[in-house]
Write a protein that holds these residues in place. Structure first.
Motif, PDB file in Angstrom:
ATOM      1  N   ARG A 160      -1.151  66.753  19.167  1.00 41.33           N
ATOM      2  CA  ARG A 160      -1.090  65.245  19.422  1.00 41.33           C
ATOM      3  C   ARG A 160      -0.041  64.551  19.889  1.00 41.33           C
ATOM      4  N   SER A 161      -0.261  63.604  21.077  1.00 39.43           N
ATOM      5  CA  SER A 161       0.768  62.842  21.745  1.00 39.43           C
ATOM      6  C   SER A 161       1.345  61.848  20.782  1.00 39.43           C
ATOM      7  N   LEU A 162       2.564  61.664  20.662  1.00 39.72           N
ATOM      8  CA  LEU A 162       3.294  60.689  19.934  1.00 39.72           C
ATOM      9  C   LEU A 162       3.077  59.460  20.321  1.00 39.72           C
ATOM     10  N   ASP A 163       3.158  58.267  19.316  1.00 40.48           N
ATOM     11  CA  ASP A 163       2.989  57.088  19.486  1.00 40.48           C
ATOM     12  C   ASP A 163       4.344  56.436  20.233  1.00 40.48           C
ATOM     13  N   ALA A 164       4.473  55.231  20.544  1.00 37.78           N
ATOM     14  CA  ALA A 164       5.912  54.855  20.765  1.00 37.78           C
ATOM     15  C   ALA A 164       7.106  54.990  19.587  1.00 37.78           C
ATOM     16  N   HIS A 165       8.165  55.202  19.875  1.00 32.14           N
ATOM     17  CA  HIS A 165       8.890  55.755  19.068  1.00 32.14           C
ATOM     18  C   HIS A 165       9.079  54.782  17.653  1.00 32.14           C
ATOM     19  N   GLY A 166       9.301  53.572  17.876  1.00 30.74           N
ATOM     20  CA  GLY A 166       9.288  52.656  16.696  1.00 30.74           C
ATOM     21  C   GLY A 166       7.903  52.688  16.015  1.00 30.74           C
ATOM     22  N   ALA A 167       7.011  52.741  16.602  1.00 29.25           N
ATOM     23  CA  ALA A 167       5.739  52.908  15.906  1.00 29.25           C
ATOM     24  C   ALA A 167       5.552  54.062  15.151  1.00 29.25           C
ATOM     25  N   ASP A 207      17.090  53.376   8.612  1.00 25.19           N
ATOM     26  CA  ASP A 207      16.802  54.248   9.704  1.00 25.19           C
ATOM     27  C   ASP A 207      17.054  53.263  11.184  1.00 25.19           C
ATOM     28  N   LEU A 208      16.201  52.045  10.877  1.00 25.06           N
ATOM     29  CA  LEU A 208      16.595  51.217  11.959  1.00 25.06           C
ATOM     30  C   LEU A 208      18.225  50.716  12.398  1.00 25.06           C
ATOM     31  N   ALA A 209      18.802  50.682  11.328  1.00 24.43           N
ATOM     32  CA  ALA A 209      20.380  50.374  11.340  1.00 24.43           C
ATOM     33  C   ALA A 209      21.126  51.569  12.061  1.00 24.43           C
ATOM     34  N   GLU A 210      20.747  52.637  11.668  1.00 27.60           N
ATOM     35  CA  GLU A 210      21.386  53.764  12.170  1.00 27.60           C
ATOM     36  C   GLU A 210      21.102  54.138  13.692  1.00 27.60           C
ATOM     37  N   TYR A 211      19.954  53.840  13.998  1.00 26.19           N
ATOM     38  CA  TYR A 211      19.233  54.077  15.462  1.00 26.19           C
ATOM     39  C   TYR A 211      20.028  53.022  16.167  1.00 26.19           C
ATOM     40  N   MET A 212      20.106  51.730  15.749  1.00 29.36           N
ATOM     41  CA  MET A 212      20.672  50.768  16.495  1.00 29.36           C
ATOM     42  C   MET A 212      22.316  51.137  16.567  1.00 29.36           C
ATOM     43  N   ARG A 213      22.989  51.653  15.441  1.00 33.59           N
ATOM     44  CA  ARG A 213      24.429  52.054  15.464  1.00 33.59           C
ATOM     45  C   ARG A 213      24.724  52.875  16.808  1.00 33.59           C
ATOM     46  N   THR A 214      23.899  53.960  16.953  1.00 34.12           N
ATOM     47  CA  THR A 214      24.002  55.088  17.794  1.00 34.12           C
ATOM     48  C   THR A 214      23.865  54.465  19.184  1.00 34.12           C
ATOM     49  N   ALA A 215      22.979  53.254  19.351  1.00 42.63           N
ATOM     50  CA  ALA A 215      22.688  52.488  20.695  1.00 42.63           C
ATOM     51  C   ALA A 215      23.943  51.784  20.883  1.00 42.63           C
ATOM     52  N   PHE A 216      24.447  51.046  20.002  1.00 41.99           N
ATOM     53  CA  PHE A 216      25.677  50.107  20.014  1.00 41.99           C
ATOM     54  C   PHE A 216      27.024  51.036  20.524  1.00 41.99           C
ATOM     55  N   CYS A 217      27.017  52.173  19.897  1.00 40.92           N
ATOM     56  CA  CYS A 217      28.204  52.992  20.230  1.00 40.92           C
ATOM     57  C   CYS A 217      28.011  53.800  21.598  1.00 40.92           C
ATOM     58  N   ALA A 218      26.994  53.627  22.103  1.00 38.44           N
ATOM     59  CA  ALA A 218      26.730  54.446  23.280  1.00 38.44           C
ATOM     60  C   ALA A 218      27.465  53.815  24.533  1.00 38.44           C
ATOM     61  N   GLU A 219      28.052  54.716  25.598  1.00 44.12           N
ATOM     62  CA  GLU A 219      28.761  54.032  26.691  1.00 44.12           C
ATOM     63  C   GLU A 219      27.724  53.166  27.403  1.00 44.12           C
ATOM     64  N   GLU A 220      26.687  53.825  27.623  1.00 40.78           N
ATOM     65  CA  GLU A 220      25.641  52.771  28.605  1.00 40.78           C
ATOM     66  C   GLU A 220      24.733  52.071  27.417  1.00 40.78           C
ATOM     67  N   GLU A 221      24.639  50.881  27.762  1.00 39.79           N
ATOM     68  CA  GLU A 221      23.300  50.313  26.831  1.00 39.79           C
ATOM     69  C   GLU A 221      22.151  50.822  26.695  1.00 39.79           C
ATOM     70  N   MET A 222      21.588  51.255  25.756  1.00 44.95           N
ATOM     71  CA  MET A 222      20.259  51.738  25.546  1.00 44.95           C
ATOM     72  C   MET A 222      19.384  50.744  25.394  1.00 44.95           C
ATOM     73  N   GLU A 223      18.003  51.003  25.622  1.00 41.21           N
ATOM     74  CA  GLU A 223      16.799  50.004  25.526  1.00 41.21           C
ATOM     75  C   GLU A 223      16.508  50.198  24.031  1.00 41.21           C
ATOM     76  N   THR A 224      16.862  48.898  23.380  1.00 43.65           N
ATOM     77  CA  THR A 224      16.538  48.961  21.919  1.00 43.65           C
ATOM     78  C   THR A 224      15.575  47.709  21.725  1.00 43.65           C
ATOM     79  N   GLY A 225      15.161  46.877  22.610  1.00 42.67           N
ATOM     80  CA  GLY A 225      14.101  45.846  21.962  1.00 42.67           C
ATOM     81  C   GLY A 225      12.831  46.306  22.044  1.00 42.67           C
ATOM     82  N   GLU A 226      12.239  47.283  22.992  1.00 43.81           N
ATOM     83  CA  GLU A 226      11.087  47.937  22.908  1.00 43.81           C
ATOM     84  C   GLU A 226      11.153  48.778  21.557  1.00 43.81           C
ATOM     85  N   PHE A 227      11.847  49.551  21.005  1.00 43.37           N
ATOM     86  CA  PHE A 227      12.013  50.130  19.966  1.00 43.37           C
ATOM     87  C   PHE A 227      11.682  49.187  18.729  1.00 43.37           C
ATOM     88  N   LEU A 228      12.508  48.144  18.536  1.00 45.46           N
ATOM     89  CA  LEU A 228      12.406  47.389  17.266  1.00 45.46           C
ATOM     90  C   LEU A 228      11.151  46.627  17.559  1.00 45.46           C
TER      91      LEU A 228
END
Length: 316
Positions: A93-100, A218-239
Motif C-alpha cells: 500500500r502506498s503511504l499517505d502524507a507523512h503527517g497523516a 513525536d511532533l516536537a522531535e520531528y520539528m527539532r530535527t527540522a530546526f537543527c537542519a542546515e537548510e530549512e525543511m518544509e514543516t508546514g505541510e507536515f503539521l
C-alpha cells in the motif's frame, strides 16, 4: 549471531545480511533483525504486547519482537543483550502524507486496551529533564576543576549557563502548562517514539524505540530535527496534514512548545561526549534554532494571542 538465532528458532539457517546497520538474517520467507537491547526485559514484554495490538488493529508494517524457545524476550550473546524482531511480509500500500501517517499511528496507539507502565514517559518530562540537568551539572563541576582544558571543554564551560537557563525555562513552562484546562481526548497517551526521526516514512517500522507518551513528543522531535537542519525543511505541510487528522488542543500546543524550548539535542550530545566539534556546532546553530522556534505557531497557522498561549519572550 547464528547461535543467537537458534535460541529463537531451533536449527535456524539463514543468510547473514545488514538491515539499517543492524545484524540480520534473511531466509526465503522472512527477514530477522537483531537489535541491541536498551532497557530491561519488562519494557520489551510490554513492547511485544503493543506491537501485537498495533498489527491486529491495522498497522501491519510493524516488526514483531520474538520470544526464545524458553519464553525469554531478550538473549545475551557475548555479554550483550539483544532483541530479535521478525519483519512483516512485503507491504504494497502506498503511504499517505507523512503527517497523516503519524496521526493514524497515534490514533491506533491511543486505542490500546492496556496502559503500559515501564514504557511510559507520560507526565514525567519535568522529572526526567531535572535528572538530566543534574547529571550535566556534575559534569560541569568536574570539568571546571580540571586543568589543563581542551578546546571542547572550554566551549562547554562557556556555554553551559545558556543550557541551564533554557532548561529551567522549559521546566517552568511545562509545569505551568499542567494547569492548562483546554485539552481533548487527543491528549491521552499513545504509541510514540523515543526520538522520532521520520520512521513512519519508511516501508517497515522497527519497534525497539516505541514508547508510550503524549503524541506531541513525536511532533516536537520531528520539528527539532527540522530546526537543527542546515537548510530549512518544509514543516508546514507536515503539521497541517497531522492536525487535519488529530487537531492539537491548546494544552497539546503548549506541551509541544515546552519540549522544543528544552534543548534536548544539546543534552544528547553532551551525554555522547564532548570530543570533536558536534557540541560546538549545535551551540553555534542555536540562534537559528530559536528563530525557527519563534515561527512554530505560524507554521501551525495558530494565533497565539487569540488563544492566549504564553510565548517564550514572556519569560525572558
Amino acid at each position: 549471531m547464528l547461535q543467537l538465532m537458534q535460541q529463537y528458532i531451533p536449527g535456524f539457517t539463514g543468510k547473514p545480511v545488514s538491515y539499517r546497520n543492524y545484524h540480520a538474517y534473511q531466509t526465503t520467507e522472512r527477514l530477522y533483525v537483531i537489535i541491541p537491547a536498551r532497557t530491561d526485559q519488562d519494557s520489551y514484554y510490554e513492547l511485544a504486547a503493543i506491537t501485537v495490538y498495533m498489527q491486529e488493529a491495522g498497522f501491519p508494517r510493524l516488526a514483531q519482537p520474538m520470544l526464545t524457545t524458553e519464553g525469554q524476550i531478550l538473549t545475551v550473546y557475548e555479554n550483550t543483550a539483544y532483541l530479535v524482531v521478525e519483519m512483516p511480509p512485503p507491504y504494497s500500500r502506498s503511504l499517505d502524507a507523512h503527517g497523516a501517517e503519524l496521526a493514524a499511528f497515534h490514533q491506533l496507539g491511543a486505542g490500546c486496551p492496556f496502559a503500559p507502565d515501564t514504557l511510559s514517559s507520560y507526565g514525567k518530562w519535568s522529572d526526567l529533564w531535572t535528572v538530566r540537568l543534574s547529571q550535566a551539572e556534575r559534569l560541569y563541576s568536574n570539568i571546571y576543576q580540571k586543568r589543563p582544558l581542551v578546546h571542547e571543554e572550554r566551549v562547554f564551560l562557556d556555554t553551559f549557563h545558556y543550557v541551564i537557563g533554557r532548561t529551567e525555562l522549559a521546566i517552568q513552562y511545562l509545569n505551568e502548562t499542567s494547569n492548562e484546562f483546554r485539552f481533548t481526548d487527543y491528549d491521552q497517551p499513545t504509541t510514540v517514539f523515543t526520538k522520532y526521526q521520520s520512521e513512519l516514512a519508511d516501508t517497515y517500522v522497527l519497534p525497539h524505540s516505541i514508547i508510550y507518551d503524549h503524541p506531541a513528543r513525536d511532533l516536537a522531535e520531528y520539528m527539532r530535527t527540522a530546526f537543527c537542519a542546515e537548510e530549512e525543511m518544509e514543516t508546514g505541510e507536515f503539521l497541517q496534514s497531522y492536525m487535519q487528522q488529530r487537531p492539537l488542543s491548546v494544552f497539546g500546543m503548549r506541551v509541544l512548545y515546552a519540549r522544543l524550548i528544552m534543548p534536548l539535542h544539546l543534552f544528547d550530545q553532551i551525554e555522547k561526549g564532548l570530543t570533536g566539534k558536534a557540541y560546538e556546532t549545535l551551540i553555534m546553530q542555536q540562534s537559528k534554532y530559536e528563530q525557527r522556534l519563534a515561527g512554530l505557531f505560524d507554521h501551525m497557522q495558530v494565533d497565539t494571542r487569540t488563544l492566549e498561549i504564553p510565548m517564550l519572550e514572556n519569560y525572558l
